[in-house]
Design a protein around this motif. Structure first.
Motif, PDB file in Angstrom:
ATOM      1  N   ASP A   3       0.862  -1.277   0.169  1.00 29.37           N
ATOM      2  CA  ASP A   3       0.029   0.007   0.080  1.00 29.37           C
ATOM      3  C   ASP A   3       0.932   1.378  -0.166  1.00 29.37           C
ATOM      4  OD1 ASP A   3      -0.723  -1.012   3.018  1.00 29.37           O
ATOM      5  OD2 ASP A   3       0.492   0.755   2.852  1.00 29.37           O
ATOM      6  N   LEU A  51     -13.972   8.544  -2.748  1.00 33.12           N
ATOM      7  CA  LEU A  51     -13.363   7.745  -1.787  1.00 33.12           C
ATOM      8  C   LEU A  51     -13.993   7.976  -0.358  1.00 33.12           C
ATOM      9  CD1 LEU A  51     -11.153   5.958  -0.766  1.00 33.12           C
ATOM     10  CD2 LEU A  51      -9.384   8.275  -0.738  1.00 33.12           C
ATOM     11  N   ALA A 115      -7.777  -0.913  -0.575  1.00 35.44           N
ATOM     12  CA  ALA A 115      -8.922  -0.560  -1.238  1.00 35.44           C
ATOM     13  C   ALA A 115      -9.352  -1.723  -1.868  1.00 35.44           C
ATOM     14  CB  ALA A 115      -8.713   0.280  -2.349  1.00 35.44           C
ATOM     15  N   CYS A 119     -12.955  -3.570  -0.571  1.00 38.68           N
ATOM     16  CA  CYS A 119     -14.170  -3.871  -1.336  1.00 38.68           C
ATOM     17  C   CYS A 119     -14.456  -5.295  -1.296  1.00 38.68           C
ATOM     18  CB  CYS A 119     -13.488  -3.562  -2.853  1.00 38.68           C
ATOM     19  SG  CYS A 119     -14.740  -3.953  -4.137  1.00 38.68           S
ATOM     20  N   ILE A 162      -6.879   3.364   5.146  1.00 39.09           N
ATOM     21  CA  ILE A 162      -7.373   4.078   4.175  1.00 39.09           C
ATOM     22  C   ILE A 162      -7.331   5.515   4.278  1.00 39.09           C
ATOM     23  CG2 ILE A 162      -9.412   4.789   2.833  1.00 39.09           C
ATOM     24  CD1 ILE A 162      -8.435   2.132   1.931  1.00 39.09           C
ATOM     25  N   TRP A 222     -16.333   1.442  -4.159  1.00 33.80           N
ATOM     26  CA  TRP A 222     -15.076   0.629  -3.803  1.00 33.80           C
ATOM     27  C   TRP A 222     -14.697  -0.076  -4.934  1.00 33.80           C
ATOM     28  CZ3 TRP A 222     -11.912   1.815  -0.350  1.00 33.80           C
ATOM     29  CH2 TRP A 222     -12.380   2.488   0.904  1.00 33.80           C
ATOM     30  N   LEU A 225     -12.587   2.188  -7.109  1.00 35.94           N
ATOM     31  CA  LEU A 225     -11.457   2.716  -6.401  1.00 35.94           C
ATOM     32  C   LEU A 225     -10.429   1.506  -6.349  1.00 35.94           C
ATOM     33  CD1 LEU A 225     -13.318   4.120  -3.345  1.00 35.94           C
ATOM     34  CD2 LEU A 225     -11.529   5.402  -4.945  1.00 35.94           C
ATOM     35  N   ALA A 226     -10.920   0.056  -6.169  1.00 34.42           N
ATOM     36  CA  ALA A 226     -10.100  -0.944  -6.140  1.00 34.42           C
ATOM     37  C   ALA A 226      -9.485  -1.249  -7.612  1.00 34.42           C
ATOM     38  CB  ALA A 226     -10.823  -2.175  -5.696  1.00 34.42           C
ATOM     39  N   THR A 229      -6.539   1.725  -7.924  1.00 34.97           N
ATOM     40  CA  THR A 229      -5.499   1.583  -7.054  1.00 34.97           C
ATOM     41  C   THR A 229      -4.567   0.585  -7.495  1.00 34.97           C
ATOM     42  OG1 THR A 229      -6.905   0.460  -5.544  1.00 34.97           O
ATOM     43  CG2 THR A 229      -6.502   2.941  -5.232  1.00 34.97           C
TER      44      THR A 229
END
Length: 448
Positions: A3, A51, A115, A119, A162, A222, A225-226, A229
């Motif tokens: 991360d 987010l 992320a 999710c 996060i 999510w 976002l997943a 990222t």
């Protein structure tokens, strides 16, 4: 995937402590422990707002699975033919699942990214809530509940990560936002499940099923976002010339060597004990004092609702302080006053005691805030969050059972309330230790 390879949306300016607007393009972070960004990694305008929405929706779903069941537990027991032993097992499963599954979150976060794991956690919550109402026996109900609680456990641990990763300059504010959403979800499910069940025909299966809709809504933000990222991390890993999950990447500190980590874990455990005892036994305390069942339920709702505004205010205040010990002391004193009042005049001052305990139970958002402040890196926060929450929930497991046993043995509430008041003393002391301005990386003698 580490991360550390994920970009930061909000980082304080080098010459100012004020935070930048979430979602605005940020300069690449520099200095020890940071990763160079790949070309073309400027953040799109939608990322910050999505987010924030994702964090709020995830937090809203961290307790309805538990409190909605509590509201309909008698109907569920009758409908599935549960024995008293099985029913007791189900009431202890949440804390156990939070401890067992929460400890796996840092490893999953390092491999897939926080992320992605959040999710997946929200998807597990949705699946469990969809399956649970259609089970025909206690074993199936328990398995579906465990699936939901596993997803909650992962999200519990990773939401502070996060926040630390994408909002490092707004840890207190963002923690307050999702703590408020968590408290709102808890209160909403407790208050609305029975009326909604009655309005929809009276079946407990329908009453539990309606909360799956909220969980499904939490999955949606999510997904992009997943996806983004994950793709972003791969691009940055290629640009840096190293594998995203290479050996030694973002290994993080060995938190078990940190006194602050232990203080925070024990503080978390004691505040969780108080919260579970309050949710499980407060109405009975009032009813035994002569308060009607309906009023006792409203008093519990008042205690829980107190957490909604305070869960936003307390992390914001705590995040601006170098030492959070005074906040822990203040909350502990409210708890001492509440338990003393229940002991001396439970019915006469019922509303005051409900309010005092509602304030005291806001030790939870304070603990979550301190988790984000007591580590320097997102990897450190992940490990500290998993350790503090998993260890803390294990510590909290015996609390409601011991209180129930003391109540049954003594035939009254004097002994249980004396125990709860006595536990506030070490909770205050541990809060002072956990609130000191230091990080687990420094205590363990490790680099960021």
């Amino acid at each position: 995937m580490s991360d550390d390879l994920l970009p930061t949306l909000d980082r304080p300016d080098a010459s100012s402590t004020s935070a930048r607007r979430p979602g605005a393009p940020q300069p690449a972070p520099t200095g020890p422990g940071t990763t160079a960004q790949a070309p073309g990694t400027a953040q799109p305008a939608w990322l910050g707002p999505v987010l924030v929405v994702g964090i709020v929706l995830a937090a809203l779903n961290l307790r309805p699975a538990i409190t909605s069941l509590g509201a309909l537990f008698e109907e569920v027991r009758t409908g599935l033919g549960m024995s008293g032993t099985v029913a007791g097992l189900i009431t202890s499963v949440p804390a156990l699942c939070f401890a067992v599954f929460g400890i796996t979150a840092p490893r999953l976060s390092r491999r897939f990214g926080p992320a992605v794991v959040v999710c997946a956690g929200m998807a597990a919550v949705s699946a469990g809530l969809l399956i649970r109402p259609f089970t025909s026996n206690a074993a199936g109900f328990l398995a579906a509940s465990a699936l939901t609680l596993a997803g909650i456990a992962l999200t519990n641990v990773l939401l502070p990560v996060i926040v630390k990763r994408w909002f490092p300059g707004r840890v207190g504010t963002m923690t307050g936002l999702y703590s408020m959403a968590l408290a709102a979800g808890t209160s909403l499910a407790a208050a609305a499940t029975v009326p909604l069940t009655d309005a929809l025909g009276g079946s407990w299966r329908t009453g539990l099923l309606i909360w799956a809709g909220l969980a499904l809504a939490a999955v949606l933000p999510w997904l992009p976002l997943a996806r983004r990222t994950r793709r972003q991390a791969r691009a940055e890993a290629r640009a840096a010339g190293s594998a995203a999950a290479g050996p030694g990447t973002d290994a993080g500190p060995r938190v078990v060597r940190s006194r602050t980590a232990w203080a925070l874990a024990c503080y978390f455990g004691l505040q969780a004990t108080g919260a579970y005892v309050t949710m499980g036994w407060l109405p009975q305390i009032f009813r035994d004092a002569g308060v009607s069942a309906g009023t006792a339920g409203v008093l519990l709702a008042v205690t829980m609702v107190m957490g909604v505004p305070l869960a936003f205010v307390i992390p914001g205040v705590a995040g601006r302080l170098r030492n959070q010990g005074p906040v822990a002391v203040t909350l502990g004193l409210f708890g001492l006053a509440g338990y003393a009042g229940l002991h001396l005049a439970p019915a006469a001052g019922a509303w005051a005691w409900a309010l005092l305990l509602g304030v005291s139970n806001c030790a939870f958002p304070l603990a979550i805030t301190m988790i984000g402040l007591r580590a320097k890196s997102p990897a450190g926060v992940a490990k500290l969050s998993a350790f503090a929450q998993s260890t803390g929930y294990l510590i909290s497991l015996p609390g409601p059972l011991v209180v129930g046993a003391l109540y049954q043995h003594s035939g009254g509430w004097d002994l249980p309330l004396t125990l709860m008041a006595a536990l506030m003393v070490p909770q205050i002391a541990l809060g002072v230790l956990a609130g000191r301005d230091r990080t687990i990386e420094d205590e363990c003698g490790m680099r960021d």
